[in-house]
Motif scaffolding. Structure first.
Motif, PDB file in Angstrom:
ATOM      1  N   THR A 165      61.099  44.645  46.473  1.00 40.92           N
ATOM      2  CA  THR A 165      61.525  44.513  45.070  1.00 40.92           C
ATOM      3  C   THR A 165      63.014  44.857  44.885  1.00 40.92           C
ATOM      4  N   LYS A 191      58.464  48.096  49.705  1.00 35.93           N
ATOM      5  CA  LYS A 191      59.824  48.478  50.107  1.00 35.93           C
ATOM      6  C   LYS A 191      60.697  48.241  48.878  1.00 35.93           C
ATOM      7  N   GLU A 194      67.119  49.677  48.044  1.00 35.88           N
ATOM      8  CA  GLU A 194      67.683  50.966  48.496  1.00 35.88           C
ATOM      9  C   GLU A 194      68.287  51.737  47.321  1.00 35.88           C
ATOM     10  N   GLY A 224      67.246  47.000  53.443  1.00 36.95           N
ATOM     11  CA  GLY A 224      66.572  45.718  53.589  1.00 36.95           C
ATOM     12  C   GLY A 224      66.458  45.267  55.037  1.00 36.95           C
ATOM     13  N   SER A 245      67.218  38.188  45.519  1.00 38.87           N
ATOM     14  CA  SER A 245      68.159  37.066  45.491  1.00 38.87           C
ATOM     15  C   SER A 245      67.598  35.854  46.246  1.00 38.87           C
ATOM     16  N   LEU A 268      63.066  34.588  42.450  1.00 32.23           N
ATOM     17  CA  LEU A 268      64.473  34.668  42.888  1.00 32.23           C
ATOM     18  C   LEU A 268      65.451  34.613  41.712  1.00 32.23           C
ATOM     19  N   GLU A 401      75.297  33.224  40.227  1.00 33.21           N
ATOM     20  CA  GLU A 401      74.582  34.281  39.512  1.00 33.21           C
ATOM     21  C   GLU A 401      75.427  35.552  39.617  1.00 33.21           C
TER      22      GLU A 401
END
Ligand code: NAP
Length: 498
Positions: A165, A191, A194, A224, A245, A268, A401
């Motif tokens: 996530t 997960k 971070e 990641g 992303s 995404l 983005e």
């Protein structure tokens, strides 16, 4: 109810525990290699949490725990009413710890603590409750195969779900995945990003306190590349539910292909168009544009970052957007009760956003207002909401983005042109149309290629509506009862008579 002043939160912060270990098999665990990583708080650049730097061995331990819990049947074979009771207790515990969770979220991600409290924590608890209530309302089927047989078509959980996530709405997105996956009977290894692990670790401990058996929900913190990648490559994980992303989503598909062909669901990125025709209620449109683009400092996947406006009303609409932004969308330290938006996630991201802005100006986009670093003296990472005009849809500000509070404005003359511009993007997450002509609203909303289209509003949502994208915004839907399907598959059991 407490008086939520800045002092109130400062005091609460001094007594809070920032638990940064992984949560595996029902207990906190340091990373096997003993490594950690530290975070700076986005709101002031001061030291934040120290977190376990989980890697392959930690992922292996979490997946093994999740697999044991799944195979034992300790969760999936529970009576549906009992599952519901435990998940409801979890939702209640989240509400009972709302202030603590809101503080953890704000320390990690820099959003106003009252937004964390009233939006993020609330929607996380509501999400778990929604799926708790679905648990005892799921039916299987009997196939129409004739009198000589009875054929059950059972909907069965997949097994071990890896959830990966992002940091923009951590608790909400975690709940969108945990709720349906666990309600369906699966075990989960999460997960988190971070940047935003604290709330995930606390959610896991509250789940066990509520009665969820150890191993059903595990959290591995870390980077990641070091923790997310081994989870997605793991041979004993049945599915990866990913939000993040498009770039990393592409990698996740590759990892699934390279390993055990696990299923993948991808939520995404986006570059959502908000289209305003000259017959629209311009006050309503201006408010929708400002909140739709700038809420959460623009760090929203479905933010309305591309304003397509009919040329004759562009000037007046931009003036209205500026007025609303200046009067209503207060940017301040996240503990200030007046704060509507706070800091960006970290220093690197702030510089990335400022870089996009500089590149846009170089390409010829004209700044109408805002889009500058502010409150630098606090040590935090703040960028003010800003609008660019005189743009074309091929400029980088209109295509990339940015994930910051930056609006790209492009004008159009005809409906055909508006539709072409709106769909001219690699993304297809969301969009909106503002017009008083209901025939046009219907036509346009059908033709806009996006997972959600709003008419004369923006960013309304409900747990009962699926959310997700088309094109490079991914596939698979979060929210609603349909989300349960993602975490299950059909199993046919054929019994022959005579
Ligand atoms: P990100 O960089 O793609 O990271 C998302 C998650 O993937 C993080 O947990 C990240 O860990 C992990 N990750 C990174 N590299 C990985 C790898 N090689 N293998 C496995 N996992 C890996 O996205 P983000 O910056 O956190 O979030 C912003 C993005 O999320 C935006 O594009 C936004 O549009 C999207 N988003 C989409 C939705 C939706 O519903 N469609 C909702 C919210 C956000 P680290 O944190 O350690 O890098």
């Amino acid at each position: 109810m407490a008086d939520f002043t800045r002092e109130y939160w400062e005091t609460a912060l001094s007594s809070i525990v920032l638990e940064g270990r992984c949560f595996i098999d029902g207990e906190y665990r340091c990373a096997k290699l003993g490594r950690t990583f530290a975070r700076a708080r986005p709101m002031d650049g001061q030291p934040g949490a120290v977190l376990a730097r989980g890697e392959v061995a930690d992922i292996d331990a979490a997946v093994a725990s999740a697999r044991r819990a799944f195979e034992s049947g300790i969760w999936r074979h529970k009576e549906p009413g009992e599952k519901k009771r435990i998940l409801l207790a979890w939702a209640d515990l989240i509400r009972a710890h709302a202030e603590e969770l809101a503080l953890l979220e704000t320390i990690d991600v820099g959003k106003p603590v009252l937004a964390s409290l009233n939006v993020d924590v609330k929607l996380c608890a509501d999400g778990i409750q929604y799926y708790a209530e679905v648990t005892d309302k799921l039916y299987d089927e009997i196939a129409p195969t004739g009198r000589q047989s009875r054929v059950l078509v059972r909907k069965v959980p997949l097994g071990v779900i890896g959830a990966i996530t992002p940091w923009n709405y951590p608790m909400i997105i975690d709940a969108w995945k945990l709720g349906p996956a666990i309600a369906a009977g699966n075990s989960v290894v999460l997960k988190p990003a971070e940047q935003s692990s604290l709330s995930a670790v606390r959610l896991a401990s509250l789940a066990v306190e509520a009665g969820l058996p150890p191993g059903v929900f595990n959290v591995v913190t870390g980077y990641g590349e070091e923790a997310g990648k081994p989870l997605a490559l793991h041979m004993d994980v049945d599915m990866i539910a990913f939000t993040g992303s498009t770039e990393v989503g592409r990698l996740i598909m590759g990892y699934a292909a390279q390993s055990n062909i696990k299923r993948v669901a991808l939520e995404l990125g986006g570059k959502s168009p908000l289209v305003v025709f000259d017959d629209a209620d311009l006050d309503a449109a201006a408010s929708a544009v400002a909140w739709g683009c700038f809420y959460n400092s623009g760090e929203t996947c479905h933010a309305s970052t591309r304003l397509l406006v009919q040329r004759s009303v562009q000037q007046v609409l931009i003036e209205k957007i500026e007025a609303i932004t200046r009067s209503d969308i207060t940017l301040a330290h996240p503990f200030e009760p007046s704060a509507q938006i706070g800091a960006l996630i970290d220093e690197a991201h702030m510089h990335k956003v400022l870089g996009f802005i500089a590149d846009g100006e170089e390409e010829g986009a004209r700044r109408a207002f805002g889009a500058e670093r502010v409150l630098a003296e606090t040590g935090g990472y703040y960028v003010s909401p800003g609008v660019f005009v005189d743009m074309t849809n091929d400029m980088s500000l209109a295509r990339q983005e940015i994930f910051g509070p930056v609006l790209a404005t492009i004008s159009f003359d005809t409906e055909e042109e508006a539709l072409r511009l709106a769909n001219d993007t690699i993304y297809g997450l969301a969009g909106a149309v503002f017009t008083r002509d209901m025939d046009r609203a219907h036509r346009f909303s059908e033709a806009l290629h996006a997972g959600t289209v709003w008419i004369n509003t923006y960013d309304r949502s409900s747990f009962s509506t699926p959310f997700g994208g088309f094109k490079q915004s991914g596939f698979g839907r979060d929210r609603s009862v349909h989300a349960i399907d993602k975490y299950c598959d059909y199993k046919t059991i054929w019994q022959q008579f005579g």
